[in-house]
Design a protein around this motif. Structure first.
Motif, PDB file in Angstrom:
ATOM      1  N   GLY A  20       8.546   4.335   4.199  1.00  0.00           N
ATOM      2  CA  GLY A  20       7.850   3.778   4.415  1.00  0.00           C
ATOM      3  C   GLY A  20       6.160   3.573   4.064  1.00  0.00           C
ATOM      4  O   GLY A  20       5.356   2.191   4.539  1.00  0.00           O
ATOM      5  N   GLU A  21       5.344   4.505   3.192  1.00  0.00           N
ATOM      6  CA  GLU A  21       3.902   4.244   1.929  1.00  0.00           C
ATOM      7  C   GLU A  21       4.444   3.176   1.348  1.00  0.00           C
ATOM      8  O   GLU A  21       3.813   1.766   1.768  1.00  0.00           O
ATOM      9  N   MET A  22       4.946   2.767   0.743  1.00  0.00           N
ATOM     10  CA  MET A  22       5.952   2.711  -0.034  1.00  0.00           C
ATOM     11  C   MET A  22       5.804   0.550   1.074  1.00  0.00           C
ATOM     12  O   MET A  22       5.080  -0.409  -0.056  1.00  0.00           O
ATOM     13  N   PHE A  23       6.351   0.648   1.127  1.00  0.00           N
ATOM     14  CA  PHE A  23       6.518  -0.839   2.472  1.00  0.00           C
ATOM     15  C   PHE A  23       5.758  -1.402   2.629  1.00  0.00           C
ATOM     16  O   PHE A  23       5.143  -2.421   2.645  1.00  0.00           O
ATOM     17  N   ARG A  24       4.889  -0.514   3.014  1.00  0.00           N
ATOM     18  CA  ARG A  24       3.125  -1.233   4.309  1.00  0.00           C
ATOM     19  C   ARG A  24       2.620  -1.490   2.790  1.00  0.00           C
ATOM     20  O   ARG A  24       1.979  -2.683   3.061  1.00  0.00           O
ATOM     21  N   VAL A  25       2.107  -0.703   1.366  1.00  0.00           N
ATOM     22  CA  VAL A  25       2.068  -1.373   0.540  1.00  0.00           C
ATOM     23  C   VAL A  25       2.002  -2.889   0.501  1.00  0.00           C
ATOM     24  O   VAL A  25       1.283  -3.774  -0.331  1.00  0.00           O
ATOM     25  N   LEU A  26       3.407  -2.803   0.008  1.00  0.00           N
ATOM     26  CA  LEU A  26       3.722  -4.309  -0.779  1.00  0.00           C
ATOM     27  C   LEU A  26       3.559  -5.403   1.116  1.00  0.00           C
ATOM     28  O   LEU A  26       2.833  -6.148   0.155  1.00  0.00           O
ATOM     29  N   SER A  27       3.742  -4.735   1.660  1.00  0.00           N
ATOM     30  CA  SER A  27       3.686  -5.562   2.919  1.00  0.00           C
ATOM     31  C   SER A  27       2.016  -6.461   2.910  1.00  0.00           C
ATOM     32  O   SER A  27       1.972  -7.356   3.303  1.00  0.00           O
ATOM     33  N   TYR A  28       1.332  -5.960   3.136  1.00  0.00           N
ATOM     34  CA  TYR A  28      -0.380  -5.916   2.401  1.00  0.00           C
ATOM     35  C   TYR A  28      -0.499  -6.720   2.110  1.00  0.00           C
ATOM     36  O   TYR A  28      -1.170  -7.787   2.159  1.00  0.00           O
ATOM     37  N   GLU A  29      -0.016  -6.653   0.675  1.00  0.00           N
ATOM     38  CA  GLU A  29       0.065  -8.509  -0.006  1.00  0.00           C
ATOM     39  C   GLU A  29       0.102  -9.888   0.702  1.00  0.00           C
ATOM     40  O   GLU A  29      -0.549 -10.701   0.511  1.00  0.00           O
ATOM     41  N   ASP A  30       1.223  -9.496   1.580  1.00  0.00           N
ATOM     42  CA  ASP A  30       1.588 -10.502   2.526  1.00  0.00           C
ATOM     43  C   ASP A  30       1.096 -11.223   3.874  1.00  0.00           C
ATOM     44  O   ASP A  30       0.665 -12.058   4.600  1.00  0.00           O
ATOM     45  N   ILE A  31       1.093  -9.776   4.593  1.00  0.00           N
ATOM     46  CA  ILE A  31       0.157  -9.861   6.328  1.00  0.00           C
ATOM     47  C   ILE A  31      -0.899  -8.875   6.146  1.00  0.00           C
ATOM     48  O   ILE A  31      -1.251  -8.823   7.372  1.00  0.00           O
ATOM     49  N   LYS A  32      -1.551  -8.368   5.069  1.00  0.00           N
ATOM     50  CA  LYS A  32      -2.687  -8.025   5.465  1.00  0.00           C
ATOM     51  C   LYS A  32      -3.256  -6.372   5.887  1.00  0.00           C
ATOM     52  O   LYS A  32      -1.461  -6.142   6.697  1.00  0.00           O
ATOM     53  N   THR A  33      -3.456  -6.314   6.664  1.00  0.00           N
ATOM     54  CA  THR A  33      -4.349  -5.117   8.033  1.00  0.00           C
ATOM     55  C   THR A  33      -3.119  -5.163   8.890  1.00  0.00           C
ATOM     56  O   THR A  33      -2.203  -3.667   9.331  1.00  0.00           O
ATOM     57  N   SER A  34      -1.971  -6.011   9.431  1.00  0.00           N
ATOM     58  CA  SER A  34      -0.934  -5.955  10.036  1.00  0.00           C
ATOM     59  C   SER A  34      -0.625  -5.038   9.753  1.00  0.00           C
ATOM     60  O   SER A  34       0.449  -4.518  11.084  1.00  0.00           O
ATOM     61  N   THR A  35       0.445  -4.721   8.678  1.00  0.00           N
ATOM     62  CA  THR A  35       1.083  -4.303   8.638  1.00  0.00           C
ATOM     63  C   THR A  35       0.873  -2.769   8.716  1.00  0.00           C
ATOM     64  O   THR A  35       2.201  -1.958   9.742  1.00  0.00           O
ATOM     65  N   LEU A  36      -0.305  -2.355   9.018  1.00  0.00           N
ATOM     66  CA  LEU A  36      -0.812  -0.869   9.906  1.00  0.00           C
ATOM     67  C   LEU A  36       0.071  -0.588  11.018  1.00  0.00           C
ATOM     68  O   LEU A  36       1.065   0.533  11.846  1.00  0.00           O
ATOM     69  N   GLN A  37       1.315  -1.944  11.751  1.00  0.00           N
ATOM     70  CA  GLN A  37       1.937  -1.925  12.500  1.00  0.00           C
ATOM     71  C   GLN A  37       3.102  -1.416  12.549  1.00  0.00           C
ATOM     72  O   GLN A  37       4.114  -1.339  13.884  1.00  0.00           O
TER      73      GLN A  37
END
Length: 175
Positions: free
Chosen positions: A104-121
């Motif tokens: 989950g941690e790594m997924f959110r880091v990688l998602s940040y590249e595409d969706i920025k802070t929305s990855t927190l959701q």
């Protein structure tokens, strides 16, 4: 795959579950994306289903798959948000023997590249139950693509070094 060496590839049996109150087989883009990714990688899609966003309906399908010794991995898509009926993590966490927090941690880091802070959701998670790996992914096709192409495909490939999840599957290592 640049992280791989010459160990033999071991195809896995992977089931895909879409959690949605609105999607059917014809418009299940995320589920289809996961099936395409896993089959193109050389794995076998051993089952696919769609269930409503209800923790008992989700648990019924997941429990059946984790009790089936021929299912190595389960990928779910949908129900990981923080609104309304999003309850996939709550449905699946009680079934896990161990959670793989780093996913989950790594997924959110990688998602940040595409969706920025929305990855927190995102409440994406992974774990193991009865020697079956489970990956709980958001419902968006972009999130499924990110999770499969940047994380899961490598960990489900026995050639990935220095380590991968396949080498931890005792049944497969007896082959």
């Amino acid at each position: 795959m640049s992280n791989t060496s010459f160990t033999n590839f071991k195809p896995l049996n992977i089931a895909v579950l879409t959690i949605s109150d609105t999607r059917g087989e014809e418009d299940d883009i995320s589920g289809k994306k996961l099936v395409t990714g896993l089959t193109e990688a050389g794995h076998v899609n051993c089952d696919k289903a769609i269930v409503r966003d209800d923790k008992y309906a989700i648990r019924a399908v997941i429990s059946r798959w984790i009790a089936d010794s021929t299912v190595d991995v389960v990928l779910t898509t949908g129900g990981t948000g923080i609104t309304g009926r999003d309850g996939t993590p709550e449905a699946i966490k009680p079934l896990l023997d161990k959670e793989i927090e780093g996913f989950g941690e790594m997924f959110r880091v990688l998602s940040y590249e595409d969706i920025k802070t929305s990855t927190l959701q995102s409440r994406a998670l992974a774990g193991v139950a009865n020697a079956t790996y489970l990956f709980v992914l958001p419902g968006s096709s972009g999130a499924c693509k990110t999770a499969w192409e940047k994380l899961i495909c490598f960990q489900l490939d026995a050639r990935t070094k220095p380590c991968n999840l396949v080498q931890l599957m005792p049944r497969l290592n007896e082959i």
